[in-house]
Structures are given as structure tokens and as C-alpha cells.
Motif scaffolding. Structure first.
Motif, PDB file in Angstrom:
ATOM      1  N   GLY A  12       0.803  -1.216   0.000  1.00 45.91           N
ATOM      2  CA  GLY A  12       0.000   0.000   0.000  1.00 45.91           C
ATOM      3  C   GLY A  12       0.837   1.267   0.000  1.00 45.91           C
ATOM      4  N   VAL A  13       2.071   1.189   0.504  1.00 50.91           N
ATOM      5  CA  VAL A  13       2.945   2.372   0.508  1.00 50.91           C
ATOM      6  C   VAL A  13       3.986   2.314  -0.603  1.00 50.91           C
ATOM      7  N   LEU A  14       3.906   1.296  -1.433  1.00 52.47           N
ATOM      8  CA  LEU A  14       4.793   1.156  -2.597  1.00 52.47           C
ATOM      9  C   LEU A  14       3.938   0.986  -3.850  1.00 52.47           C
ATOM     10  N   PRO A  15       3.265   2.062  -4.287  1.00 52.57           N
ATOM     11  CA  PRO A  15       2.274   1.935  -5.365  1.00 52.57           C
ATOM     12  C   PRO A  15       2.830   1.475  -6.709  1.00 52.57           C
ATOM     13  N   GLU A  16       4.121   1.612  -6.939  1.00 49.29           N
ATOM     14  CA  GLU A  16       4.702   1.181  -8.214  1.00 49.29           C
ATOM     15  C   GLU A  16       4.950  -0.332  -8.261  1.00 49.29           C
ATOM     16  N   TRP A  17       4.822  -0.995  -7.124  1.00 49.78           N
ATOM     17  CA  TRP A  17       5.131  -2.421  -7.020  1.00 49.78           C
ATOM     18  C   TRP A  17       3.857  -3.242  -7.037  1.00 49.78           C
ATOM     19  N   ARG A  18       3.955  -4.442  -7.625  1.00 53.57           N
ATOM     20  CA  ARG A  18       2.818  -5.372  -7.635  1.00 53.57           C
ATOM     21  C   ARG A  18       3.320  -6.748  -7.196  1.00 53.57           C
ATOM     22  N   ARG A  19       2.420  -7.487  -6.635  1.00 53.14           N
ATOM     23  CA  ARG A  19       2.771  -8.834  -6.209  1.00 53.14           C
ATOM     24  C   ARG A  19       2.481  -9.810  -7.326  1.00 53.14           C
ATOM     25  N   GLU A  20       3.423 -10.707  -7.541  1.00 51.84           N
ATOM     26  CA  GLU A  20       3.236 -11.810  -8.481  1.00 51.84           C
ATOM     27  C   GLU A  20       3.715 -13.071  -7.781  1.00 51.84           C
ATOM     28  N   GLY A  21       2.772 -13.833  -7.253  1.00 47.76           N
ATOM     29  CA  GLY A  21       3.119 -15.034  -6.512  1.00 47.76           C
ATOM     30  C   GLY A  21       3.928 -14.691  -5.279  1.00 47.76           C
ATOM     31  N   GLY A  22       5.109 -15.287  -5.160  1.00 45.86           N
ATOM     32  CA  GLY A  22       5.950 -15.086  -3.999  1.00 45.86           C
ATOM     33  C   GLY A  22       6.963 -13.971  -4.148  1.00 45.86           C
ATOM     34  N   GLU A  23       6.718 -13.043  -5.075  1.00 50.31           N
ATOM     35  CA  GLU A  23       7.654 -11.936  -5.255  1.00 50.31           C
ATOM     36  C   GLU A  23       6.899 -10.646  -5.525  1.00 50.31           C
ATOM     37  N   ILE A  24       7.640  -9.540  -5.425  1.00 49.74           N
ATOM     38  CA  ILE A  24       7.087  -8.246  -5.825  1.00 49.74           C
ATOM     39  C   ILE A  24       7.903  -7.749  -7.014  1.00 49.74           C
ATOM     40  N   ARG A  25       7.232  -7.005  -7.898  1.00 53.73           N
ATOM     41  CA  ARG A  25       7.863  -6.536  -9.135  1.00 53.73           C
ATOM     42  C   ARG A  25       7.546  -5.076  -9.378  1.00 53.73           C
ATOM     43  N   ARG A  26       8.510  -4.436 -10.011  1.00 56.16           N
ATOM     44  CA  ARG A  26       8.310  -3.070 -10.490  1.00 56.16           C
ATOM     45  C   ARG A  26       8.955  -2.948 -11.858  1.00 56.16           C
ATOM     46  N   GLU A  27       8.239  -2.322 -12.766  1.00 52.81           N
ATOM     47  CA  GLU A  27       8.770  -2.029 -14.102  1.00 52.81           C
ATOM     48  C   GLU A  27       9.042  -0.532 -14.192  1.00 52.81           C
ATOM     49  N   VAL A  28      10.226  -0.197 -14.677  1.00 57.04           N
ATOM     50  CA  VAL A  28      10.631   1.193 -14.841  1.00 57.04           C
ATOM     51  C   VAL A  28      10.921   1.420 -16.317  1.00 57.04           C
TER      52      VAL A  28
END
Length: 97
Positions: A12-28
Motif C-alpha cells: 500500500g505504501v509502494l504503489p509502483e510495485w505489484r505482487r506476483e506469486g511469492g515476489e514483488i515486481r516493479r517495471e521502470v
């Protein structure tokens, strides 16, 4: 490993990140390839300092960061700490590009 409720709270405090299974990801998407590489280089330095290394995929000027703590079998405080560091690095480099 963090509880599901804690993972949701931290995302909730990292809006650029999304969860995918057992990891979090961010695309820049950087403005150009050299800027993308500067971002990756700065993240690599910080990851070495923390001894916590993301998976990094570079596609021209698009960089994807993936974080999980393999030794813990899922997401930990280390992942969210590095995610916040990555956000600061990206913001700093993009604001000076």
C-alpha cells in the motif's frame, strides 16, 4: 517471511510495485537506454551493500526488478526495504536525467 496482511500493508505504501506469486515486481521505463543502465548500476551498488539482490531484466529502456527472499521462501522485510530504496534511486536518477 511476512504474513499476508503485512504484505498487503507494505504494498500500500509502494504503489509502483505489484505482487506476483511469492515476489514483488516493479517495471521502470527510463527516458533512454543509458538512463536505464544508470538505474541498474545504482541498484546494484545498493543491493551489494545490503547483500540482498533483485532479479533484473533489461529490455532497451524498460527495466523490471523482482524481489523475494529465497532463503526464507517468500517475501520479507528485506524485500520491501530494497523496494523502497529502488523507488528512491529511480526518482533521483530520473529527476537528474
Amino acid at each position: 517471511m511476512l504474513a499476508e496482511s503485512e504484505i498487503v500493508k507494505r504494498l500500500g505504501v509502494l504503489p509502483e510495485w505489484r505482487r506476483e506469486g511469492g515476489e514483488i515486481r516493479r517495471e521502470v521505463t527510463a527516458r533512454d537506454f543509458p538512463t536505464a543502465i544508470r538505474i541498474v548500476d545504482a541498484v546494484a551498488v545498493r543491493a551489494e551493500e545490503l547483500d540482498h539482490h533483485p532479479d533484473i531484466d533489461i529490455r532497451w529502456r524498460t527495466v523490471t526488478f523482482s524481489l523475494t527472499t529465497h532463503s526464507a521462501g517468500g517475501l520479507t522485510e528485506s524485500d520491501f526495504g530494497l523496494a523502497a530504496d529502488i523507488d528512491r534511486i529511480v526518482e533521483n536518477i530520473e529527476s537528474h536525467a
